[in-house]
Each structure stands twice: as structure tokens, then as C-alpha cells.
Design an enzyme around this catalytic site. Structure first.
Site, short mmCIF file in Angstrom:
data_model
loop_
_atom_site.label_atom_id
_atom_site.label_comp_id
_atom_site.label_asym_id
_atom_site.label_seq_id
_atom_site.Cartn_x
_atom_site.Cartn_y
_atom_site.Cartn_z
N ALA A 102 -83.42 121.30 0.03
CA ALA A 102 -84.33 122.47 -0.90
C ALA A 102 -84.24 123.50 -1.29
O ALA A 102 -83.21 123.52 -1.82
CB ALA A 102 -85.52 122.44 0.33
N GLY A 145 -83.30 118.98 3.32
CA GLY A 145 -84.29 118.45 2.69
C GLY A 145 -83.89 117.07 2.52
O GLY A 145 -84.60 115.93 2.65
N GLU A 148 -83.37 114.77 4.46
CA GLU A 148 -84.22 114.24 4.89
C GLU A 148 -85.27 113.66 4.78
O GLU A 148 -85.99 113.14 5.21
CB GLU A 148 -85.57 116.12 5.58
CG GLU A 148 -84.76 116.56 6.71
CD GLU A 148 -85.43 117.75 7.17
OE1 GLU A 148 -85.70 119.13 7.94
OE2 GLU A 148 -85.44 118.80 5.50
N GLU A 168 -78.91 124.29 7.43
CA GLU A 168 -80.14 125.44 7.55
C GLU A 168 -79.80 126.20 8.09
O GLU A 168 -79.88 127.65 7.76
CB GLU A 168 -81.32 124.69 8.06
CG GLU A 168 -82.14 123.32 7.31
CD GLU A 168 -81.72 121.83 7.63
OE1 GLU A 168 -82.13 121.69 6.35
OE2 GLU A 168 -80.53 122.21 7.53
#
Length: 294
Positions: A102, A145, A148, A168
Site C-alpha cells: 500500500a 496490500g 492481499e 506490515e
């Protein structure tokens, strides 16, 4: 409506190899009439132009997922779902990165209250809500992300240089778009815990052994193989594909008993479709079925 320049004509007719990403060199691509996008490119591929492709396109940021990019992905999915000629969708990135995570710069100043009040990351689930089958074609980094996003898809194909991870924890937070949930369901508690608590990356071959990835291919063959898979899926009845996809997804969200009950009802439901009649008639008559998606 603007037309994307990505895949404007057949790859075989493009002499300038630098005009498109290396990943597309073996794939027949066609332009798709959509609005102009800033962070993605949209095209259709396959002999019958029945496979939609969404390519993440933030090369300087290694395709980091920002709200703008995910909003555009959602809009592209709306378009491809509404296109009756499209029977399967591929999400891919570049050879260097599917998506390296992200966009930290975009979220670093968030507070708990702004996350809650703004329902932060809510729109990111659009990929998992798509009723048409989605294939993630992953080359390079699929971290945070990016990992994901790949797991929101139905099938993951990986290039041999792909790397998956949920790092993360290394920046003081945890996965927020399914990393602790979908990863655990895919690879089991121990492997998921190891990846989430250490932030370590997993290479493509290991990801395949873990069950995270379906198949691994040479990086330059990845998209071509994903398109072949998409064409095979798209040759089936779209309505039956949707029912089968929903039945498999229910297996992740309920008990075996309830899952079996749901599967049986969906199976019964196929007998209300014209495509079931056509498919079984074609089998009995030893011919190829001509599905009408009804």
C-alpha cells in the site's frame, strides 16, 4: 469515452517493443473503450476477446496501492462485469512488481478516528466481490496490500521471480485488507503466523508448495499462461461459472454441513438454466456446447 492506448492493436503488429510492458509481448491485446485512467491500463485479450486485463500502472511507485488506484480498479471491474463478452478477468502488474504494498505516504498520517469515520480500505474489497472469475498474474513483488490484492482473486498464477509477503509488522502495523484472514485460510496458521509476525518474503516456488499459488511459470510466459486459463474459463457458461465460484467461496465461510447443503442447492439450481440443458445435450450428442449464458 476515451480508449486506452494499452493493447491498441495486436502485439504482432507492434514493432516498438518498448511501447508495451515485456509481459504483454506474447499476448494478443485489444483496446477497451473506457474512461481514461491514471493508475491502471485496461484491455481485452484472447482469440475471442473474452478475457479482460487490468494492469496496475504506477511504475515509479512499484505499483503501490493508493486509494486512487483502487478506485480505478473498482470502476474497471464495473465495466468488465457489465461486458457480456468478458468471461474472465486478469489483474496483473509489471515484471518488477505486481504491487509492492500500500502507499505508505498516503496513509502514514492517518489517525484511528479518521480511519473509522472514513471507513478506510472499505473500497479495496471490490475485487473480492466480483462475480466473474478473477486471476492474479503476479510477477515481482506482491507485498502487503499487493499480496492481499492477489489473495482477493480466485486463482493466483506467479512468475518464477515473484515474492509474496506481509511486512506490515516491520513498520508498526498489521495487515488490514485480508492478510491475516485470507492468508491463514490459504496456507494454514503456522505459515501465516510466520509470514505476518516476521514480515519475511516467500518466493514463488515456496508459495506454490504452501498452496498460496496455483502454478509458477517463467516470468515472460506468465501473462500468456494466465490468458490461456482465462480463455478456458470463459469458454464455460458464465452463469455456471458464477455459481461454482460462489459455492467454492462459501466453503471458506461456513461449516462443512452448511457448505454441502449450499452446494447441493446450487447444483439443483443449474437445472433451471438453458446452459445446463445445452451442456448435457452436447455431451450426449458428442459435440461442443454452445452456451448462451442463460
Amino acid at each position: 469515452m476515451a480508449t486506452t492506448t494499452f493493447g491498441r492493436f495486436l502485439i504482432s503488429n507492434i514493432n516498438n517493443k518498448n511501447s508495451l510492458n515485456k509481459l504483454t509481448q506474447n499476448v494478443r491485446l485489444y483496446s477497451v473503450p473506457t474512461e481514461s485512467f491514471e493508475f491502471i491500463k485496461v484491455s481485452k485479450a484472447g482469440q475471442n476477446k473474452n478475457v479482460g486485463i487490468i494492469q496496475l500502472n504506477r511504475p515509479k511507485a512499484l505499483n503501490a496501492l493508493c486509494n486512487g488506484l483502487m478506485s480505478e480498479v473498482a470502476k474497471a471491474l464495473d465495466h468488465l462485469e457489465a461486458d457480456s463478452s468478458v468471461g474472465a478477468i486478469i489483474i496483473t502488474g509489471s515484471e518488477k512488481a505486481f504491487a509492492a504494498g500500500a502507499d505508505i505516504k498516503e496513509m502514514k498520517d492517518n489517525t484511528y478516528s479518521t480511519c473509522i469515520s472514513g471507513n478506510f480500505l472499505e473500497q479495496w474489497t471490490r475485487v473480492s466481490q466480483t462475480y466473474k472469475p478473477i486471476i492474479a498474474a503476479v510477477n515481482g513483488y506482491a507485498l502487503g496490500g499487493g499480496c492481499e490484492l492477489a489473495m482477493m482473486c480466485d486463482i493466483i498464477y506467479a512468475g518464477d521471480s515473484a515474492k509474496f509477503g506481509q511486512p506490515e509488522i516491520l513498520i508498526g502495523t498489521i495487515p488490514g485488507a485480508g492478510g491475516t484472514q485470507r492468508l491463514t485460510r490459504s496456507v494454514g496458521k503456522s505459515k501465516a503466523m510466520e509470514m505476518v509476525l516476521t514480515g519475511c518474503q516467500v518466493e514463488a516456488v515456496e508459495a506454490e508448495k504452501m498452496g498460496l499459488v496455483s502454478k509458477v511459470f517463467p516470468a515472460d510466459k506468465l501473462l500468456d499462461e494466465a490468458v490461456k486459463l482465462g480463455e478456458k474459463i470463459a469458454s464455460n457458461s458464465q452463469i455456471t461459472n458464477t455459481m461454482a465460484k460462489e459455492a467454492v467461496n462459501v466453503a471458506y465461510e461456513t461449516t462443512l454441513r452448511e457448505g454441502l447443503r449450499f452446494e447441493k442447492r446450487m447444483f439443483h439450481g443449474t437445472f433451471a438454466t438453458k446452459d445446463q440443458k445445452e451442456g448435457m445435450s452436447a455431451f450426449a450428442e458428442k459435440r461442443k456446447p454452445n452456451f448462451s449464458n442463460q
